[in-house]
Design an enzyme around this catalytic site. Structure first.
Site, PDB file in Angstrom:
ATOM      1  N   LYS A 124       0.875  -1.183   0.000  1.00  0.00           N
ATOM      2  CA  LYS A 124       0.000   0.000   0.000  1.00  0.00           C
ATOM      3  C   LYS A 124       0.903   1.221   0.000  1.00  0.00           C
ATOM      4  CE  LYS A 124      -3.589   2.284   2.782  1.00  0.00           C
ATOM      5  NZ  LYS A 124      -4.469   2.686   1.695  1.00  0.00           N
ATOM      6  N   THR A 131      -2.656   6.704  -0.002  1.00  0.00           N
ATOM      7  CA  THR A 131      -3.888   6.764   0.772  1.00  0.00           C
ATOM      8  C   THR A 131      -4.739   7.868   0.176  1.00  0.00           C
ATOM      9  OG1 THR A 131      -4.851   6.897   2.990  1.00  0.00           O
ATOM     10  CG2 THR A 131      -2.931   8.304   2.552  1.00  0.00           C
ATOM     11  N   GLU A 183      -3.223   0.821  -3.687  1.00  0.00           N
ATOM     12  CA  GLU A 183      -3.928   0.596  -2.419  1.00  0.00           C
ATOM     13  C   GLU A 183      -3.986  -0.897  -2.077  1.00  0.00           C
ATOM     14  OE1 GLU A 183      -5.314   2.468  -0.080  1.00  0.00           O
ATOM     15  OE2 GLU A 183      -5.916   4.386  -0.956  1.00  0.00           O
TER      16      GLU A 183
END
Length: 104
Positions: free
Chosen positions: A21, A24, A74
């Site tokens: 990841k 954000t 993500e």
């Protein structure tokens, strides 16, 4: 909130620590982070520190412009990403993509 702190749901911790990841997506209230800013990362649920990240970029985006590339960053599918965003921010359509990397 401390301007050098960011929180993530616990379910994202392992993906962040593993480098899966790398972005954000946040609403306007968290759009003031700056490139090269170092942020302490905490769990949203328990406020437990687990990493430091460096902000690489902060880019505005409309919900409909979210792409497979964003989903990959993500570590989700695009439908999953859109569902998560709408669960967290049900009334929002404008967001900021915060790209980051882990730092020691």
């Amino acid at each position: 909130m401390d301007s050098n702190k960011i929180t993530f749901f616990t379910r994202f911790e392992q993906d962040i620590l593993a480098g899966r990841k790398t972005i954000t997506i946040r609403d306007k209230s968290e759009s003031s982070f700056q490139p090269n800013q170092i942020l302490a990362v905490y769990t949203n649920e328990t406020d437990r520190f687990f990493a430091n990240i460096k902000v690489l970029s902060v880019t505005p985006i409309h919900f409909e412009a979210l792409s497979e590339a964003h989903a990959q960053q993500e570590n989700m599918t695009l439908p999953e990403l859109r569902q998560v965003i709408k669960e967290i921010y049900p009334q929002e359509d404008c967001f900021w993509v915060i790209a980051f990397e882990l730092v020691d």
